[in-house]
Design a protein around this motif. Structure first.
Motif, PDB file in Angstrom:
ATOM      1  N   ASP A   1       0.804  -1.208   0.035  1.00  0.00           N
ATOM      2  CA  ASP A   1       0.092  -0.146   0.031  1.00  0.00           C
ATOM      3  C   ASP A   1       0.875   1.235  -0.082  1.00  0.00           C
ATOM      4  OD1 ASP A   1      -2.242  -1.629  -0.056  1.00  0.00           O
ATOM      5  OD2 ASP A   1      -2.657  -1.318   2.197  1.00  0.00           O
ATOM      6  N   LYS A   2       2.030   1.019   0.507  1.00  0.00           N
ATOM      7  CA  LYS A   2       2.912   2.309   0.502  1.00  0.00           C
ATOM      8  C   LYS A   2       3.896   2.461  -0.786  1.00  0.00           C
ATOM      9  CE  LYS A   2       2.998   2.674   5.749  1.00  0.00           C
ATOM     10  NZ  LYS A   2       3.985   2.755   6.705  1.00  0.00           N
ATOM     11  N   GLY A   3       3.613   1.458  -1.676  1.00  0.00           N
ATOM     12  CA  GLY A   3       4.376   1.636  -3.104  1.00  0.00           C
ATOM     13  C   GLY A   3       5.640   0.734  -2.921  1.00  0.00           C
ATOM     14  N   VAL A   4       5.947  -0.021  -2.009  1.00  0.00           N
ATOM     15  CA  VAL A   4       7.212  -0.625  -1.673  1.00  0.00           C
ATOM     16  C   VAL A   4       6.982  -2.232  -2.414  1.00  0.00           C
ATOM     17  CG1 VAL A   4       9.000  -1.764  -0.182  1.00  0.00           C
ATOM     18  CG2 VAL A   4       7.775   0.460   0.341  1.00  0.00           C
ATOM     19  N   LYS A   5       8.082  -2.434  -3.167  1.00  0.00           N
ATOM     20  CA  LYS A   5       7.939  -3.694  -4.034  1.00  0.00           C
ATOM     21  C   LYS A   5       8.340  -4.709  -2.969  1.00  0.00           C
ATOM     22  CE  LYS A   5      10.110  -6.239  -7.614  1.00  0.00           C
ATOM     23  NZ  LYS A   5      11.348  -6.227  -8.548  1.00  0.00           N
ATOM     24  N   SER A   6       7.601  -5.718  -2.830  1.00  0.00           N
ATOM     25  CA  SER A   6       7.702  -6.815  -1.843  1.00  0.00           C
ATOM     26  C   SER A   6       7.887  -8.131  -2.588  1.00  0.00           C
ATOM     27  CB  SER A   6       6.395  -6.950  -0.803  1.00  0.00           C
ATOM     28  OG  SER A   6       6.568  -8.250   0.014  1.00  0.00           O
ATOM     29  N   CYS A   7       9.045  -8.654  -2.299  1.00  0.00           N
ATOM     30  CA  CYS A   7       9.326 -10.009  -2.916  1.00  0.00           C
ATOM     31  C   CYS A   7       9.216 -11.000  -1.864  1.00  0.00           C
ATOM     32  CB  CYS A   7      10.798  -9.930  -3.650  1.00  0.00           C
ATOM     33  SG  CYS A   7      10.778  -8.515  -4.446  1.00  0.00           S
ATOM     34  N   VAL A   8       8.606 -11.076  -0.922  1.00  0.00           N
ATOM     35  CA  VAL A   8       8.301 -11.994   0.221  1.00  0.00           C
ATOM     36  C   VAL A   8       7.929 -13.481  -0.590  1.00  0.00           C
ATOM     37  CG1 VAL A   8       6.150 -11.440   0.675  1.00  0.00           C
ATOM     38  CG2 VAL A   8       7.584 -12.487   2.223  1.00  0.00           C
TER      39      VAL A   8
END
Length: 80
Positions: A50-57
């Motif tokens: 939601d904050k625009g951070v790319k998550s690769c989890v």
């Protein structure tokens, strides 16, 4: 042969850093994904928070034992 394509650090406190049903094939060579900077074009299983951070989890693409050639090819294409 070609041992340079695979590295595993079972002593790492994060090993494995992603869920996998094949921990014996988990490749730590690309501990920090070299394709992260490609954003949406990296080809992995990511999402933006939601904050625009790319998550690769949810992405294990760089940790799959047989993906070395594919990742190196993508990096070479990026540099051309």
């Amino acid at each position: 042969m070609e041992h340079y394509k695979f590295f595993q650090n079972r002593e790492c406190e994060y090993f494995p850093c992603h869920e996998t049903d094949k921990p014996e094939e988990f490749n730590c060579l690309f501990c920090y994904c070299p394709l992260y900077h490609l954003g949406k074009d990296c080809g992995g299983n990511f999402y933006y928070t939601d904050k625009g951070v790319k998550s690769c989890v949810n992405c294990i693409r760089p940790h799959i034992k047989d993906n070395y050639e594919e990742i190196v090819k993508k990096l070479r294409e990026e540099n051309n």
